[in-house]
Design an enzyme around this catalytic site. Sequence first.
Site, PDB file in Angstrom:
ATOM      1  N   HIS A 121       0.858  -1.187   0.000  1.00 35.65           N
ATOM      2  CA  HIS A 121       0.000   0.000   0.000  1.00 35.65           C
ATOM      3  C   HIS A 121       0.893   1.236   0.000  1.00 35.65           C
ATOM      4  O   HIS A 121       1.960   1.240   0.584  1.00 35.65           O
ATOM      5  CB  HIS A 121      -0.899   0.004   1.259  1.00 35.65           C
ATOM      6  CG  HIS A 121      -2.068   0.908   1.133  1.00 35.65           C
ATOM      7  ND1 HIS A 121      -1.972   2.255   1.359  1.00 35.65           N
ATOM      8  CD2 HIS A 121      -3.350   0.674   0.769  1.00 35.65           C
ATOM      9  CE1 HIS A 121      -3.160   2.809   1.156  1.00 35.65           C
ATOM     10  NE2 HIS A 121      -4.007   1.885   0.798  1.00 35.65           N
ATOM     11  N   ASP A 133      -7.926  -5.470  -0.019  1.00 38.12           N
ATOM     12  CA  ASP A 133      -8.382  -6.280  -1.164  1.00 38.12           C
ATOM     13  C   ASP A 133      -8.037  -7.746  -1.007  1.00 38.12           C
ATOM     14  O   ASP A 133      -8.535  -8.587  -1.745  1.00 38.12           O
ATOM     15  CB  ASP A 133      -7.740  -5.736  -2.449  1.00 38.12           C
ATOM     16  CG  ASP A 133      -8.191  -4.322  -2.700  1.00 38.12           C
ATOM     17  OD1 ASP A 133      -7.354  -3.404  -2.615  1.00 38.12           O
ATOM     18  OD2 ASP A 133      -9.397  -4.121  -2.897  1.00 38.12           O
TER      19      ASP A 133
HETATM   20  C1  SDX Z   1      -6.141   0.163  -2.863  1.00 39.72           C
HETATM   21  O1  SDX Z   1      -4.441   4.716  -2.045  1.00 39.72           O
HETATM   22  C2  SDX Z   1      -5.347   4.053  -1.423  1.00 39.72           C
HETATM   23  O2  SDX Z   1      -5.732   4.403  -0.331  1.00 39.72           O
HETATM   24  C3  SDX Z   1      -5.892   2.849  -2.161  1.00 39.72           C
HETATM   25  C4  SDX Z   1      -6.889   2.030  -1.388  1.00 39.72           C
HETATM   26  C5  SDX Z   1      -8.152   2.805  -1.134  1.00 39.72           C
HETATM   27  O3  SDX Z   1      -8.880   2.433  -0.193  1.00 39.72           O
HETATM   28  O4  SDX Z   1      -8.467   3.721  -1.926  1.00 39.72           O
HETATM   29  O5  SDX Z   1      -6.357   1.590  -0.163  1.00 39.72           O
HETATM   30  C6  SDX Z   1      -7.311   0.794  -2.192  1.00 39.72           C
HETATM   31  O6  SDX Z   1      -5.861   0.498  -3.982  1.00 39.72           O
HETATM   32  C7  SDX Z   1      -5.298  -0.832  -2.088  1.00 39.72           C
HETATM   33  C8  SDX Z   1      -4.030  -1.306  -2.901  1.00 39.72           C
HETATM   34  C9  SDX Z   1      -4.507  -2.390  -3.850  1.00 39.72           C
HETATM   35  N1  SDX Z   1      -3.466  -2.730  -4.835  1.00 39.72           N
HETATM   36  C10 SDX Z   1      -2.863  -3.942  -4.818  1.00 39.72           C
HETATM   37  O7  SDX Z   1      -3.062  -4.811  -3.959  1.00 39.72           O
HETATM   38  C11 SDX Z   1      -1.954  -4.182  -6.011  1.00 39.72           C
HETATM   39  C12 SDX Z   1      -0.600  -4.733  -5.514  1.00 39.72           C
HETATM   40  N2  SDX Z   1       0.083  -3.669  -4.764  1.00 39.72           N
HETATM   41  C13 SDX Z   1       1.061  -2.859  -5.517  1.00 39.72           C
HETATM   42  O8  SDX Z   1       0.626  -2.541  -6.821  1.00 39.72           O
HETATM   43  C14 SDX Z   1       1.575  -1.685  -4.683  1.00 39.72           C
HETATM   44  O9  SDX Z   1       1.830  -2.161  -3.434  1.00 39.72           O
HETATM   45  C15 SDX Z   1       0.737  -0.423  -4.551  1.00 39.72           C
HETATM   46  C16 SDX Z   1       0.388   0.160  -5.889  1.00 39.72           C
HETATM   47  C17 SDX Z   1      -0.500  -0.710  -3.797  1.00 39.72           C
HETATM   48  C18 SDX Z   1       1.568   0.600  -3.765  1.00 39.72           C
HETATM   49  O10 SDX Z   1       2.625   0.904  -4.536  1.00 39.72           O
HETATM   50  P1  SDX Z   1       3.707   2.022  -4.026  1.00 39.72           P
HETATM   51  O11 SDX Z   1       3.461   2.487  -2.661  1.00 39.72           O
HETATM   52  O12 SDX Z   1       3.808   3.039  -5.105  1.00 39.72           O
HETATM   53  O13 SDX Z   1       4.980   1.174  -3.843  1.00 39.72           O
HETATM   54  P2  SDX Z   1       5.909   0.761  -5.008  1.00 39.72           P
HETATM   55  O14 SDX Z   1       5.106   0.324  -6.184  1.00 39.72           O
HETATM   56  O15 SDX Z   1       6.893   1.865  -5.217  1.00 39.72           O
HETATM   57  O16 SDX Z   1       6.590  -0.520  -4.378  1.00 39.72           O
HETATM   58  C19 SDX Z   1       7.615  -0.372  -3.397  1.00 39.72           C
HETATM   59  C20 SDX Z   1       8.454  -1.622  -3.561  1.00 39.72           C
HETATM   60  C21 SDX Z   1       8.838  -1.877  -5.023  1.00 39.72           C
HETATM   61  O17 SDX Z   1      10.071  -2.576  -4.994  1.00 39.72           O
HETATM   62  P3  SDX Z   1      11.415  -1.694  -5.225  1.00 39.72           P
HETATM   63  O18 SDX Z   1      11.233  -0.946  -6.538  1.00 39.72           O
HETATM   64  O19 SDX Z   1      11.490  -0.757  -4.025  1.00 39.72           O
HETATM   65  O20 SDX Z   1      12.509  -2.718  -5.260  1.00 39.72           O
HETATM   66  O21 SDX Z   1       7.677  -2.769  -3.162  1.00 39.72           O
HETATM   67  C22 SDX Z   1       7.481  -3.627  -4.278  1.00 39.72           C
HETATM   68  C23 SDX Z   1       7.789  -2.835  -5.548  1.00 39.72           C
HETATM   69  O22 SDX Z   1       8.293  -3.684  -6.552  1.00 39.72           O
HETATM   70  N3  SDX Z   1       6.068  -4.045  -4.229  1.00 39.72           N
HETATM   71  C24 SDX Z   1       5.631  -5.280  -4.409  1.00 39.72           C
HETATM   72  C25 SDX Z   1       4.232  -5.204  -4.218  1.00 39.72           C
HETATM   73  N4  SDX Z   1       3.893  -3.950  -3.950  1.00 39.72           N
HETATM   74  C26 SDX Z   1       5.027  -3.221  -3.975  1.00 39.72           C
HETATM   75  N5  SDX Z   1       6.268  -6.444  -4.705  1.00 39.72           N
HETATM   76  C27 SDX Z   1       5.490  -7.543  -4.820  1.00 39.72           C
HETATM   77  N6  SDX Z   1       4.137  -7.561  -4.650  1.00 39.72           N
HETATM   78  C28 SDX Z   1       3.488  -6.411  -4.348  1.00 39.72           C
HETATM   79  N7  SDX Z   1       2.154  -6.419  -4.173  1.00 39.72           N
END
Ligand code: SDX
Length: 434
Positions: free
Chosen positions: A311, A369
Amino acid sequence: MKSDLNQADTASFTLSGKTTELPVFTATHGPNVVDIRALYKHTGAFTFDPGFTSTASCESKITYIDGDEGVLLYRGYPIDQLAENSNFIEVAYLLLKGELPSDQELVDFDRSITMHTMVHEQLKNFYNGFRRDAHPMAIMVGVVGALSAFYHDSTDINDPKQRLIASHRMIAKMPTIAAMAYKYSIGQAFVFPSNDLDYTSNFMRMCFAVQAEEYEVNPVLSSALDKIFILHMDHEQNASTSTVRLAGSSGANPFACIAAGIASLWGPAHGGANEAALNMLEEIGHVDNIPEYIARAKDKSDPFRLMGFGHRVYKNYDPRAKVMRKACHEVLDALGVREDPLLEVAMELERIALEDPYFVEKKLYPNIDFYSGITLRALGFPTEMFTVLFALARTVGWIAQWSEMVEDPNQKIGRPRQIYTGAAQRDYTDIKGR
Ligand code: SDX
């Protein structure tokens, strides 16, 4: 909305030897903000913050999240207390008005919502234009956007009375429109709203009743779904809420703004994650396959991510996931689902991910989720409807945030700047000379 920006400090910003003093405003909870509105005028520089990881786009009194402590407050009330003790209509009143209602206020609000649940008969024609296998979120974007073609008496955003009617219409009609999208996808006749049912029971009946027989709502299931709706209602300035605010900042009508929010929520990184999380659990299929998927999630060259994990704000447990997990078990127990292979995979995936150094270091915990997909599937909803239910609940937050934006004395049309790194200015050359 009355602005409560109180300056408690000053920040000094020095660029090219010139120092600018910037006001710092204090928050009730959470980080203070540096007011950079005059930065460009004084320094000639913009700030750079793609994804707005350190940028507050507005002042708000609606929701507060503490990502490190796993805290979520709606108008100051903790989400777990509201989920356990309140219901959809009362929390909707709280988000819109800022205070919990009295008995009479709740009766009046509930009545007003109930009296707006029906849709214009001609709205039904929009459904016939879609293929039966259209994704219901595509239908929602289209039909909700079309509402502005029917309700001309509530699109003047400068009239508080019209804003109130539009807000109640939006909250009241979303379940009807969502249920119609579901019925259309399975080739069943639409079911009219029933004024003697509560908001969530009414939605379940519009989805699962058929004209051929009476439909009894299971109170345990409608109570669990009501709780799920409360958890999804608002969440500060997430992608879809920011979309609604940006669309609304140009003066667009509320129905068009909510349609924009639905479009943004659809993305798998946002509201589409509940559908993606369930599809992922089905793809994993068995606990023996989990290590392969954990390895893929860590592999930078593989776009696969564990859907339902991570998140932008919560770097601890998503407090909604805790309540969601409990609701999930309540529903499965009520349905007598002793073992659900997907639940087994989900719980083993959660256990492994919470121990794996990669996920622990990156603070990737289950989000709302992760368990909602299993629960909604158990309630009888197809996977494609999961994000529709998220949109149904989030409409309350979108409308509350949109109203707050319209009333905010500091709001202006949203118009971010950029850093330009394209070609330097150059003259046109004739094609013969290229
Ligand atoms: C919702 O914003 C909100 O409040 C949203 C929400 C709401 O109520 O409105 O809470 C609802 O959207 C919840 C989130 C649902 N999405 C998912 O479950 C999809 C999977 N999650 C990822 O796409 C990700 O975690 C995000 C998009 C949710 C958050 O992304 P960030 O904060 O921009 O973090 P990032 O993408 O920069 O990731 C940080 C690191 C990265 O690695 P590095 O580049 O630092 O090496 O963590 C890794 C990412 O590769 N990473 C994951 C991961 N999520 C982040 N690796 C594996 N699996 C994952 N799910």
